[in-house]
Design a protein around this motif. Structure first.
Motif, PDB file in Angstrom:
ATOM      1  N   MET A  81       0.843  -1.199   0.000  1.00  0.00           N
ATOM      2  CA  MET A  81       0.000   0.000   0.000  1.00  0.00           C
ATOM      3  C   MET A  81       0.874   1.243   0.000  1.00  0.00           C
ATOM      4  O   MET A  81       1.903   1.308   0.668  1.00  0.00           O
ATOM      5  N   LYS A  82       0.440   2.227  -0.746  1.00  0.00           N
ATOM      6  CA  LYS A  82       1.225   3.464  -0.849  1.00  0.00           C
ATOM      7  C   LYS A  82       1.268   4.170   0.502  1.00  0.00           C
ATOM      8  O   LYS A  82       0.272   4.266   1.204  1.00  0.00           O
ATOM      9  N   LYS A  83       2.419   4.669   0.833  1.00  0.00           N
ATOM     10  CA  LYS A  83       2.626   5.377   2.090  1.00  0.00           C
ATOM     11  C   LYS A  83       1.772   6.650   2.117  1.00  0.00           C
ATOM     12  O   LYS A  83       1.673   7.362   1.126  1.00  0.00           O
ATOM     13  N   CYS A  84       1.183   6.922   3.279  1.00  0.00           N
ATOM     14  CA  CYS A  84       0.402   8.155   3.415  1.00  0.00           C
ATOM     15  C   CYS A  84       1.103   9.087   4.401  1.00  0.00           C
ATOM     16  O   CYS A  84       1.289   8.748   5.564  1.00  0.00           O
ATOM     17  N   ASP A  85       1.481  10.275   3.916  1.00  0.00           N
ATOM     18  CA  ASP A  85       2.182  11.257   4.768  1.00  0.00           C
ATOM     19  C   ASP A  85       1.399  11.614   6.015  1.00  0.00           C
ATOM     20  O   ASP A  85       1.961  11.858   7.070  1.00  0.00           O
ATOM     21  N   LEU A  86       0.077  11.683   5.857  1.00  0.00           N
ATOM     22  CA  LEU A  86      -0.748  12.112   6.978  1.00  0.00           C
ATOM     23  C   LEU A  86      -0.893  11.018   8.037  1.00  0.00           C
ATOM     24  O   LEU A  86      -1.310  11.299   9.158  1.00  0.00           O
ATOM     25  N   CYS A  87      -0.591   9.767   7.656  1.00  0.00           N
ATOM     26  CA  CYS A  87      -0.644   8.668   8.631  1.00  0.00           C
ATOM     27  C   CYS A  87       0.627   8.618   9.484  1.00  0.00           C
ATOM     28  O   CYS A  87       0.637   8.041  10.563  1.00  0.00           O
ATOM     29  N   ASP A  88       1.683   9.229   8.977  1.00  0.00           N
ATOM     30  CA  ASP A  88       2.930   9.304   9.748  1.00  0.00           C
ATOM     31  C   ASP A  88       2.799  10.323  10.876  1.00  0.00           C
ATOM     32  O   ASP A  88       1.889  11.154  10.870  1.00  0.00           O
ATOM     33  N   ASP A  89       3.741  10.295  11.796  1.00  0.00           N
ATOM     34  CA  ASP A  89       3.782  11.366  12.803  1.00  0.00           C
ATOM     35  C   ASP A  89       3.994  12.690  12.088  1.00  0.00           C
ATOM     36  O   ASP A  89       4.795  12.777  11.144  1.00  0.00           O
ATOM     37  N   PRO A  90       3.303  13.736  12.523  1.00  0.00           N
ATOM     38  CA  PRO A  90       3.411  15.020  11.819  1.00  0.00           C
ATOM     39  C   PRO A  90       4.815  15.614  11.896  1.00  0.00           C
ATOM     40  O   PRO A  90       5.480  15.512  12.922  1.00  0.00           O
ATOM     41  N   ILE A  91       5.229  16.208  10.787  1.00  0.00           N
ATOM     42  CA  ILE A  91       6.540  16.874  10.779  1.00  0.00           C
ATOM     43  C   ILE A  91       6.396  18.320  11.272  1.00  0.00           C
ATOM     44  O   ILE A  91       7.379  18.985  11.535  1.00  0.00           O
ATOM     45  N   PHE A  92       5.159  18.783  11.376  1.00  0.00           N
ATOM     46  CA  PHE A  92       4.917  20.161  11.824  1.00  0.00           C
ATOM     47  C   PHE A  92       4.526  20.164  13.308  1.00  0.00           C
ATOM     48  O   PHE A  92       4.021  19.165  13.821  1.00  0.00           O
ATOM     49  N   PRO A  93       4.753  21.286  13.981  1.00  0.00           N
ATOM     50  CA  PRO A  93       4.387  21.353  15.402  1.00  0.00           C
ATOM     51  C   PRO A  93       2.889  21.129  15.623  1.00  0.00           C
ATOM     52  O   PRO A  93       2.065  21.701  14.908  1.00  0.00           O
ATOM     53  N   VAL A  94       2.562  20.274  16.583  1.00  0.00           N
ATOM     54  CA  VAL A  94       1.162  20.004  16.911  1.00  0.00           C
ATOM     55  C   VAL A  94       0.690  21.044  17.931  1.00  0.00           C
ATOM     56  O   VAL A  94       1.230  21.150  19.023  1.00  0.00           O
ATOM     57  N   VAL A  95      -0.309  21.808  17.540  1.00  0.00           N
ATOM     58  CA  VAL A  95      -0.818  22.886  18.378  1.00  0.00           C
ATOM     59  C   VAL A  95      -1.836  22.346  19.379  1.00  0.00           C
ATOM     60  O   VAL A  95      -1.941  22.808  20.504  1.00  0.00           O
ATOM     61  N   TRP A  96      -2.588  21.355  18.932  1.00  0.00           N
ATOM     62  CA  TRP A  96      -3.630  20.755  19.777  1.00  0.00           C
ATOM     63  C   TRP A  96      -4.003  19.404  19.174  1.00  0.00           C
ATOM     64  O   TRP A  96      -3.952  19.234  17.943  1.00  0.00           O
TER      65      TRP A  96
END
Lengths: 137, 137
Positions: B1-16
């Motif tokens: 299955m193709k990798k999904c970027d959004l399923c990975d841990d976020p590379i951007f700071p999590v605000v909430w």
């Protein structure tokens, strides 16, 4: 005051309306079944609406998405409330196909090719009937 | 299955975040206070969610819009759920100014110039605090 296109009578066919919202079908030769859901009164941002109107408007948007998804079966559906040129609430509901003129970019990105799409009258009727039936309940 | 970027841990700071939704702040040098609201589970379309989750997600999006509107005061706010490249529900919430690099076009359109924006730490803190306070109620 600067003229607002969305305050004028719509130039596109109105698929459904009530006293607050209106759905028009954008005659985009490259994007069949591209709908715009408009708040009839001139209001700028979604959060300028009261919560009931805001959520009611989203339900209209999602009804259009469901209709497109069920009967046209695009690869993805794009939803967008931009309004930089016309700051009057309106939602773009756009069926996207991997073969379309901009995929995977947005329809506002540079166009990769110039092909028309064709939707059958039967499919379009099914979409429009689903919208009316579900919103007139 | 193709990798999904959004399923990975976020590379951007999590605000909430909570157990269903996550707000990250996109580090776009041209667009300060550009947030993305993500549905954590891999789901493609808004109408694939049940109605409660769908409306709860919209409330998160509108809380971010309110925070940006109140404290950063942009000329317009853009909301978009596209996902052509990453068909995993996420909403772009983008403050737009008449002086920004794409105005009045979408941020996915051709860039007219290349300028960075600067938001004060104080304003950014106010936005983030408003978001947390309102979503943790």
């Amino acid at each position: 005051m600067k003229k607002c296109d969305l305050c004028d009578d719509p130039i596109f066919p109105v698929v459904w309306k009530n006293n607050k919202f209106r759905i028009v079908e954008i005659n985009d030769p490259s994007y069949s079944a591209y709908y715009r859901v408009e708040y009839i009164e001139h209001v700028k941002e979604m959060t300028d609406l009261d919560e009931n109107d805001r959520m009611e408007l989203m339900k209209v948007v999602f009804t259009v998405e469901t209709a497109i998804k069920n009967f046209y079966k695009p690869d993805k559906i794009n939803l967008a409330s931009l309004g930089n040129l016309s700051p009057h609430i309106h939602w773009h509901v756009v069926p996207r196909f991997k073969t379309d003129n901009h995929f995977p970019e947005s329809i506002w990105s540079a166009q990769k090719k110039f092909e028309k799409t064709n939707i059958s009258t039967q499919t379009k009727n099914k979409i429009n009937q689903f919208i009316s039936k579900n919103l007139n309940k």
